[in-house]
Design an enzyme around this catalytic site. Structure first.
Site, PDB file in Angstrom:
ATOM      1  CB  SER A  99      -4.248  46.333 -11.920  1.00  0.00           C
ATOM      2  OG  SER A  99      -3.443  47.298 -12.296  1.00  0.00           O
TER       3      SER A  99
HETATM    4  N1  SAM Z   1      -5.239  50.867 -14.894  1.00  0.00           N
HETATM    5  C1  SAM Z   1      -4.654  50.046 -15.862  1.00  0.00           C
HETATM    6  C2  SAM Z   1      -5.700  49.093 -16.515  1.00  0.00           C
HETATM    7  O1  SAM Z   1      -6.756  49.245 -15.722  1.00  0.00           O
HETATM    8  O2  SAM Z   1      -5.459  48.344 -17.391  1.00  0.00           O
HETATM    9  C3  SAM Z   1      -3.459  49.393 -15.799  1.00  0.00           C
HETATM   10  C4  SAM Z   1      -2.179  50.333 -15.860  1.00  0.00           C
HETATM   11  S1  SAM Z   1      -0.766  49.694 -16.018  1.00  0.00           S
HETATM   12  C5  SAM Z   1      -0.621  48.748 -14.602  1.00  0.00           C
HETATM   13  C6  SAM Z   1       0.523  51.093 -15.766  1.00  0.00           C
HETATM   14  C7  SAM Z   1       0.482  52.180 -16.934  1.00  0.00           C
HETATM   15  O3  SAM Z   1       1.089  53.212 -16.862  1.00  0.00           O
HETATM   16  C8  SAM Z   1       0.830  51.305 -18.390  1.00  0.00           C
HETATM   17  O4  SAM Z   1       0.015  51.374 -19.241  1.00  0.00           O
HETATM   18  C9  SAM Z   1       2.062  52.164 -18.612  1.00  0.00           C
HETATM   19  O5  SAM Z   1       2.389  52.384 -19.935  1.00  0.00           O
HETATM   20  C10 SAM Z   1       1.722  53.566 -18.062  1.00  0.00           C
HETATM   21  N2  SAM Z   1       2.578  54.505 -17.601  1.00  0.00           N
HETATM   22  C11 SAM Z   1       3.924  54.196 -17.265  1.00  0.00           C
HETATM   23  N3  SAM Z   1       4.538  55.695 -16.922  1.00  0.00           N
HETATM   24  C12 SAM Z   1       3.715  56.201 -17.473  1.00  0.00           C
HETATM   25  C13 SAM Z   1       3.892  57.948 -17.686  1.00  0.00           C
HETATM   26  N4  SAM Z   1       4.856  58.443 -16.918  1.00  0.00           N
HETATM   27  N5  SAM Z   1       2.963  58.491 -18.198  1.00  0.00           N
HETATM   28  C14 SAM Z   1       1.554  57.961 -18.566  1.00  0.00           C
HETATM   29  N6  SAM Z   1       1.506  56.423 -18.468  1.00  0.00           N
HETATM   30  C15 SAM Z   1       2.482  55.701 -17.914  1.00  0.00           C
END
Ligand code: SAM
Length: 195
Positions: A42
């Site tokens: 992000s």
């Molecule tokens: N906070 C993170 C960073 O600092 O890099 C960015 C996160 S990214 C925007 C969102 C993440 O949520 C992705 O890695 C995605 O694979 C994960 N994600 C999506 N749906 C999910 C779920 N149901 N359970 C766990 N992780 C999930």
């Protein structure tokens, strides 16, 4: 929350450690960047703002849904007692763990799988941070939030979402405040979007 500690750590954290070689030259820019598998790290200013909204205390137990690169996890782990972080993509979780181990964090617990219904085994949590866009507020996450707790979660369609701050009073009443418009990748699963 120790605001000064958060800002100092945020400024010292080298974001280039959290992206692949091809993205390192862009790491200092205040923008989301690809981390593979269609996912993103992000925008740093938004990560800081969401952490400030969450207000982790040094004795907080935190649940994070969406480990991604681990950048947000590092901030949470620095500011709280324990972080339980869930990521559905195996490779992202493994890479994040390697980076966070190299930064000497020993208060982070990892789970690979669907975090849209939380991590019941370690509930309740004082703070819950969701870093992917949910279609609906997951009941399980609300139930796993401790009385007096705070949750930050983007909710809405896959285009744009409202960033919500959910607070639970000491008596268990829920309050929901809309903070701003944001754009996140989809939270997969029953409260998000079909895999
Ligand atoms: N906070 C993170 C960073 O600092 O890099 C960015 C996160 S990214 C925007 C969102 C993440 O949520 C992705 O890695 C995605 O694979 C994960 N994600 C999506 N749906 C999910 C779920 N149901 N359970 C766990 N992780 C999930």
């Amino acid at each position: 929350m120790d605001w000064q500690k958060l800002e100092t750590y945020f400024r010292s954290l080298d974001r280039s450690l959290f992206v692949g070689n091809d993205m390192k030259k862009h790491a200092s820019h205040d923008m989301p960047l690809p981390i593979g598998f269609g996912q993103t790290i992000s925008q740093p200013s938004l990560v800081l703002e969401m952490t400030q909204l969450l207000e982790p205390e040094n004795d907080s137990k935190v649940l994070e849904i969406g480990t991604g690169s681990g950048f947000q996890t590092a901030l949470l782990a620095k500011m709280s007692a324990e972080v339980y972080t869930v990521e559905r993509i195996n490779k992202l979780a493994e890479e994040a763990k390697k980076r966070l181990d190299a930064l000497n964090f020993s208060n982070i617990y990892y789970k690979i799988g669907d975090g849209s219904t939380g991590w019941q085994e370690h509930a309740p949590y004082d703070r819950i941070m969701v870093t992917a866009a949910a279609g609906l507020l997951p009941d399980e996450l609300v139930n796993q939030l401790a009385n007096g707790g705070r949750m930050v979660i983007p909710i809405g369609p896959s285009t744009f979402q409202e960033l919500k701050l959910i607070t639970k009073t000491d008596h268990g009443e829920i309050n929901i405040k809309t903070v701003e418009w944001v754009r996140f990748v989809e939270l997969k699963g029953p409260y998000g979007w079909v895999e």
